[in-house]
Design an enzyme around this catalytic site. Structure first.
Site, PDB file in Angstrom:
ATOM      1  N   LYS A 157       0.819  -1.209   0.000  1.00 14.29           N
ATOM      2  CA  LYS A 157       0.000   0.000   0.000  1.00 14.29           C
ATOM      3  C   LYS A 157       0.855   1.263   0.000  1.00 14.29           C
ATOM      4  CE  LYS A 157      -4.319  -1.999   1.406  1.00 14.29           C
ATOM      5  NZ  LYS A 157      -5.446  -2.064   2.363  1.00 14.29           N
ATOM      6  N   ARG A 188      -3.818 -10.346   4.568  1.00 12.67           N
ATOM      7  CA  ARG A 188      -4.164 -10.328   3.143  1.00 12.67           C
ATOM      8  C   ARG A 188      -2.952  -9.775   2.385  1.00 12.67           C
ATOM      9  NH1 ARG A 188      -6.408  -6.879  -0.742  1.00 12.67           N
ATOM     10  NH2 ARG A 188      -7.880  -7.893  -2.166  1.00 12.67           N
TER      11      ARG A 188
END
Length: 320
Positions: free
Chosen positions: A265, A300
């Protein structure tokens, strides 16, 4: 009625917080929870039952990400053809993934919606091919897509809107009796960046997730089927993402499984000085291990093999 929060701290201590609206009424650290905080303390210390039969609860699960999209922020286009997505899933399972999370619509900041029919066209062949080999989660906000994915063999629904986007979604999940991941997000992928304003990001995210849990239960979804995701990177600034990770333990007082997705991210790139998403592996591992140490039971990730290896070494050091 003031809201209460219990945050486990290192050394077995507990931070007790009460607030009414944005005003903090109580914030102090104790060694043992008072009697009237016993329920929250018990939830924080509990180990939830497996989200699906056969999945372990003595270690964090690794959820491999497969985006069957042309425009996802990290791997858009890599798995757009069904055969490429299926091969990627098979490789993740060989590397140790416990769950495969398959999505057909990008939810990166600024992403636009696609019709559910297109989403279904992208993901159903992939789910049908991989579901016989491992638990598959469908990453979608749309009830029609949830139904099609469950019919194709998916066993978990992962909704970035926390079942708030589609008014029919909660009924689909309730009827299926399947586990559901409720993620925290404000707005939509196209608008969320402008909505990252909080009085206290950790407490506010906690409260908004509590509201989504209550709505899910009201719709007939068993609490034991609910997994929570604080939504790292969704309607959060880089510093807010760090604060959520620093105080992740506070979410354990729900007594539910906690899923954390930090892989590749933007904030990893910012603090790790890695502009290219695929170069953010080491930073992603650091954040994932932090999340695991602080209560995440599902990670995840894009880089399954690296994450599995890192978890094995961490658990060996910890004597797990």
């Amino acid at each position: 009625m003031p809201r209460r929060y219990l945050e486990p701290l290192p050394g077995g201590r507990l931070r007790l917080i009460e607030r009414a609206g944005p005003a903090i009424l109580r914030d102090h650290v104790v060694v043992e929870a008072p009697a009237d905080w016993a329920e929250l303390a018990a939830r924080a210390a509990a180990r939830p039952a497996p989200i699906l039969p056969g999945l372990p609860v003595d270690r964090p699960l690794v959820m491999g990400v497969i985006n069957v999209t042309p425009d996802s922020f990290s791997d858009g286009g890599d798995h757009l053809r069904p055969e490429d997505a299926i091969a990627a899933g098979e490789a993740m399972l060989a590397a140790g993934a416990d769950i495969l999370d398959i999505g057909g619509e990008s939810t990166r900041p600024g992403a636009e919606r696609i019709p559910p029919a297109e989403e279904i066209r992208r993901i159903v062949p992939v789910i049908a091919a991989l579901a016989p080999h491992a638990p598959v989660s469908v990453d979608t906000r749309n009830a029609a897509t949830m139904q099609a994915a469950l019919a194709a063999g998916a066993r978990i629904v992962n909704d970035v809107s926390g079942l708030a986007h589609d008014p029919e979604a909660a009924a689909v999940v309730a009827a299926a009796g399947c586990p559901v991941v409720l993620m925290h997000m404000r707005g939509t992928p196209a608008t969320m960046t402008a909505l990252a304003t909080y009085d206290d990001v950790v407490l506010d995210v906690h409260d908004e997730l509590a509201d989504r849990v209550a709505a899910a239960e009201q719709a007939g979804i068993a609490r034991s089927r609910i997994v929570l995701d604080p939504g790292i990177g969704f309607a959060k600034t880089a510093e807010q993402n760090l604060e959520l990770l620093r105080r992740l333990g506070l979410f354990r007082s729900f007594g539910l499984h906690l899923l954390v997705g930090v892989s590749r991210k933007r904030f990893i790139g910012q603090y790790g000085e890695a502009p290219e998403p695929k170069a953010r592996g080491p930073g992603s591992l650091a954040a994932a291990l932090w999340a695991a140490i602080n209560g995440a039971s599902i990670l995840r990730v894009h880089d399954v093999a690296d994450t599995v290896q890192a978890l094995k070494v961490w658990r060996a050091i910890a004597g797990a």
